[in-house]
Design a protein around this motif. Structure first.
Motif, PDB file in Angstrom:
ATOM      1  N   VAL A 185     -24.090   4.577  -4.827  1.00  0.00           N
ATOM      2  CA  VAL A 185     -23.615   4.759  -6.198  1.00  0.00           C
ATOM      3  C   VAL A 185     -22.452   5.743  -6.214  1.00  0.00           C
ATOM      4  O   VAL A 185     -22.339   6.612  -5.353  1.00  0.00           O
ATOM      5  CB  VAL A 185     -24.733   5.281  -7.131  1.00  0.00           C
ATOM      6  CG1 VAL A 185     -25.738   4.184  -7.438  1.00  0.00           C
ATOM      7  CG2 VAL A 185     -25.434   6.493  -6.545  1.00  0.00           C
ATOM      8  N   ILE A 186     -21.581   5.583  -7.197  1.00  0.00           N
ATOM      9  CA  ILE A 186     -20.493   6.540  -7.384  1.00  0.00           C
ATOM     10  C   ILE A 186     -20.576   7.125  -8.785  1.00  0.00           C
ATOM     11  O   ILE A 186     -21.258   6.578  -9.659  1.00  0.00           O
ATOM     12  CB  ILE A 186     -19.103   5.891  -7.179  1.00  0.00           C
ATOM     13  CG1 ILE A 186     -18.939   4.712  -8.149  1.00  0.00           C
ATOM     14  CG2 ILE A 186     -18.911   5.472  -5.740  1.00  0.00           C
ATOM     15  CD1 ILE A 186     -17.521   4.212  -8.255  1.00  0.00           C
ATOM     16  N   ASN A 187     -19.887   8.212  -8.960  1.00  0.00           N
ATOM     17  CA  ASN A 187     -19.782   8.833 -10.269  1.00  0.00           C
ATOM     18  C   ASN A 187     -18.470   8.399 -10.890  1.00  0.00           C
ATOM     19  O   ASN A 187     -17.395   8.843 -10.491  1.00  0.00           O
ATOM     20  CB  ASN A 187     -19.834  10.362 -10.095  1.00  0.00           C
ATOM     21  CG  ASN A 187     -19.386  11.098 -11.337  1.00  0.00           C
ATOM     22  OD1 ASN A 187     -19.337  10.534 -12.432  1.00  0.00           O
ATOM     23  ND2 ASN A 187     -19.068  12.368 -11.168  1.00  0.00           N
TER      24      ASN A 187
ATOM     25  N   ILE B 244     -23.039   6.591 -13.706  1.00  0.00           N
ATOM     26  CA  ILE B 244     -23.438   6.250 -12.347  1.00  0.00           C
ATOM     27  C   ILE B 244     -23.317   4.749 -12.147  1.00  0.00           C
ATOM     28  O   ILE B 244     -23.894   3.968 -12.890  1.00  0.00           O
ATOM     29  CB  ILE B 244     -24.858   6.768 -12.062  1.00  0.00           C
ATOM     30  CG1 ILE B 244     -24.776   8.292 -11.965  1.00  0.00           C
ATOM     31  CG2 ILE B 244     -25.410   6.166 -10.790  1.00  0.00           C
ATOM     32  CD1 ILE B 244     -26.067   8.982 -11.833  1.00  0.00           C
TER      33      ILE B 244
END
Lengths: 144, 665
Positions: free
Chosen positions: A48-50, A55
């Motif tokens: 996952v990325i911010n 998210i």
């Protein structure tokens, strides 16, 4: 007329092949980011990325299509797509351009070793061919 | 239009029913008390008014009868006896049923006629058929002016009586007749109050007509009775002296005038003007926003730290100050929003006295209930969620824990069992104890039952420690009661308790001593939206373990870890806890060896404990739980994610999942 009827696509590349996604499905294209890995998920889910406080899960098309993995480069991009309720990032080797296709043909059973179900069709343009992704298939939800 | 009021009505209903519940219990425990009776009367009256406005006819009827009954008690015509209290409880249950009807169907469909008949019969047992009953002397409540008049008359040495006169239905000119009676009375003394007034009388009505006068004069009761009976067309006369209680100059009864419902709601309205009702949705939204702020604040703080390392000029200093100030404000804000969502657990605890009363009656047990920490506050969603498990626990405690009075006497205890329900804040968590001084749990017996039910194999049974044996109680399909009562013993109770508490990120502990009793300890987080988490490093990645799942943190040497049956365990204060390398589970490379000490985070979910090996402890941080999104759905062992100060995403471990996976075996 042709153009408006068939719409615009974002064309991107993996290995030496071209793929495309309809432009209205695309939320944004961002550079590679720190990805937080998630355990116990399908191998093509990279983590996952911010994305500005949100998210967002990220998948790798390379993994999904069973190409062998390669290090991310300066050209690597995450194509963030909206699909149904979800926002998902798709890692691609490079993003080429916005394009239109003069003709779209139905996909064969297999497209260069990849399951044909992943595509809605093969787009023809001046530059050659591009597999148009069927997001419904590419973004099948994780099954338990 | 009405739906707006409906909500208000339901809230009021809930409040008043709760109040009645408490007051009836008080009445039962401490006997007749004017204050309690008054309060019950008022509750019934209030509900009568509001249910009539809302058009819930049955509820109005029932509350009317209850009001009437309380009225009789209030003027000492009826004594508080245990049948009376049972009847009150029965009516209350009936009301609750009606309330449920309204909640579910928006109309009432419970049959209340039986209850109403009982109430009517209770008030007037001699003539159970209401149609033939001579109306009771209905004393209207006195307003202030009348009270003053009564007092004045009494000070002048005059007698004050209620006079009830019944005019026969065949009486042709009732209004005139009433007028004649009143003027007769005025000749002998003075009529202070007449109900109904002569002008108000409906001449067309064929019913018996009852007139009530409040009269002061110097005749005796008998003289009056005689005098009035001799007047023309009087069917029945009833003279009663006024009660001292009726003339007390208290404020309340002024609100009891038949038409004063408005005043009543005005009063409650005033009392509540300090609070407003806010939908939970809005509070949730507010909480989410605060969560975002918390994340940004940690990021600002991080930036500020980096800046101050690199440069040292005034603007960086100022940034530091602003960041500090901001963090104080945000934590205040967060606390306030959290508080806004908090309710005292009283709401829940107040249900228990009644429950215990009914249970102990049904089961023939004598129980003293002690409730402590009623004002402990926690998130309202938590209160809702914890209600069911608590009720189960308490039922179990009463049913299986506490013995019958005879058994208790035989084992040298007092006949009365004690049940303690206590809530308290401990280290930013809520702890709820349910403790009884009953039989305690016998590990050997637990194993026996589990074997019988096929929950464990005989080999397993031999290997269980006492503690593990006791924890069998949480297995589904386990019930130790010899007979299945409708109170508990369906064998689902403790299982449900465990699942609920797990879901809430809580822990449950049992302490039991055979013959002395059992204590259940439930630990819950204060709120579900923001958690305090322990940041730990596993290899290069940061993970968060919810604080509410952490029992303790210990540092041990590798030698302390032993192997039992192929499972790494650690002995901690005589408790054997399995040790787990979460690395394997999470697919993370294990830290290179060569370290003598390792940190273990002892985590728990419901009754289970597990020691997690972590590479590095970073510290505590408030974190906002964000979901991983529907694309990923539920990921095993991961409760969600949060964004750290450096903008990276950290995963929050789901302790219950990990325990099931690793420690479950």
């Amino acid at each position: 007329m042709e153009v408006t009827k068939q719409g615009q696509y974002i064309e991107f590349g993996i290995k030496n092949e071209q793929y495309a996604i309809r432009i209205q499905d695309i939320h944004e294209i961002i550079k590679m980011q720190d990805i937080t890995q998630i355990p116990n998920v399908k191998p093509y889910v990279k983590g996952v990325i911010n994305l500005r406080g949100k998210i967002v899960p990220v998948i790798s098309l390379r993994n999904l299509f069973h190409f062998h993995e390669e290090a991310y480069t300066k050209m690597t991009r995450i194509v963030v797509v909206h699909h149904q309720e979800d926002t998902v990032g798709i890692i691609v080797d490079r993003v080429n351009k916005v394009t239109t296709f003069s003709d779209i043909q139905p996909p064969p059973d297999r497209v260069g070793g990849i399951d044909g179900n992943y595509f809605t069709g093969i787009g023809l343009s001046d530059n050659g061919l591009a597999g148009i992704l069927k997001l419904n298939e590419v973004l099948v939800r994780e099954q338990e | 239009m009405l739906s707006e009021y409906r909500e208000v009505f339901m809230e009021e209903l809930e409040e008043q029913l709760q109040l009645m519940d408490e007051e009836i219990l008080k009445l039962e425990q401490s006997g007749e008390s004017e204050q309690v009776i008054q309060s019950l009367f008022r509750a019934a009256h209030t509900l009568k008014g509001s249910s009539a406005v809302m058009g819930f006819e049955q509820m109005k009827q029932l509350t009317h009868e209850m009001e009437h009954l309380m009225e009789q008690v209030r003027c000492k015509k009826l004594r508080v006896t245990s049948p009376l209290i049972d009847l009150l409880f029965q009516s209350l249950d009936c009301l609750k049923q009606l309330k449920k009807d309204i909640e579910l169907h928006d109309y009432t469909r419970t049959d209340i006629s039986g209850c109403v008949r009982l109430l009517q019969a209770f008030v007037d047992p001699a003539q159970p058929d209401p149609s033939s009953v001579l109306p009771e002397l209905a004393k209207p409540p006195l307003h202030m002016a009348a009270r003053l008049k009564v007092q004045e008359a009494q000070e002048h040495g005059l007698q004050v009586f209620w006079i009830g006169v019944v005019l026969p239905s065949e009486c042709a000119v009732k209004g005139a007749r009433a007028y004649v009676i009143q003027s007769n009375l005025n000749e002998w003394g003075e009529v202070l109050l007449a109900v109904p007034e002569a002008e108000e009388i409906d001449e067309q009505s064929d019913d018996l007509l009852q007139l009530t006068f409040l009269y002061s004069g110097d005749h005796s009761r008998h003289e009056l009775q005689h005098l009035v009976s001799n007047l023309a067309e009087v069917a029945h006369v009833n003279v009663e002296p006024i009660e001292a209680g009726e003339t007390e100059l208290i404020i309340a009864p002024s609100a009891m005038q038949p038409r004063s419902d408005n005043d009543d709601s005005l009063q409650t309205g005033k009392a509540k003007s300090q609070t407003i009702r806010v939908s939970v949705e809005r509070l949730d939204h507010l909480m989410n926003l605060v969560g975002e702020l918390v994340i940004d604040q940690t990021r600002i703080h991080q930036v500020e730290r980096m800046q101050s390392r690199l440069f040292s000029d005034d603007s960086v200093n100022e940034l530091g100050q602003i960041s500090d100030h901001l963090s104080r404000i945000i934590s205040d804000l967060q606390e306030s929003v959290m508080k806004a969502r908090m309710l005292p657990i009283e709401q829940l605890f107040n249900r228990f006295p009644r429950m215990i009363r009914d249970l102990s009656r049904d089961l023939g047990k004598e129980i003293e209930l002690i409730i402590e920490g009623k004002d402990t506050e926690l998130d309202r969603t938590l209160i809702e969620e914890i209600a069911d498990p608590l009720v189960h626990l308490i039922r179990n405690a009463v049913d299986h824990g506490i013995e019958t009075p005879e058994q208790r006497e035989r084992s040298g205890k007092s006949r009365k069992g004690t049940l303690l329900i206590r809530a308290a804040h401990e280290d930013n968590q809520v702890v709820i104890y349910v403790k009884e001084d009953g039989t305690g749990i016998d590990p050997a017996n637990m194993i026996k039952v589990a074997l019988q039910k096929g929950l464990i194999s005989p080999e397993e049974g031999e290997q269980l420690s006492d503690r593990e044996a006791i924890e069998l109680i949480f297995r589904s399909g386990f019930s130790t009661a010899h007979t299945v009562s409708d109170v508990s013993g369906r064998g689902v109770g403790m299982d449900i308790v465990k699942n609920h508490i797990e879901k809430l990120n809580g822990m449950i502990d049992i302490q039991t001593t055979l013959g002395e009793g059992t204590c259940f300890k439930i630990k819950l987080p204060l709120t579900l939206a923001i958690i305090v988490g322990l940041l730990v490093k596993l290899h290069e990645q940061t993970f968060i373990i919810p604080m509410s799942n952490i029992a303790e943190i210990v540092r041990v040497t590798l030698d302390d870890i032993q192997t039992v049956r192929g499972q790494s365990v650690i002995l901690l204060r005589k408790q054997v806890i399995p040790v787990a390398w979460v690395h394997d589970y999470l697919g993370i490379p294990k830290q290179s060896k060569g370290k003598n000490h390792i940190s273990l985070v002892i985590v728990g979910s419901a009754e289970k404990r597990l020691a997690l090996v972590v590479d590095e402890l970073i510290g505590n941080q408030e974190t906002v739980i964000k979901s991983l999104g529907s694309y990923l759905g539920k990921v095993e062992g991961i409760a969600g994610a949060t964004i750290l100060g450096d903008g990276k995403v950290a995963l929050i471990l789901e302790v219950s999942g990990i325990i099931h996976k690793i420690g479950g075996r």
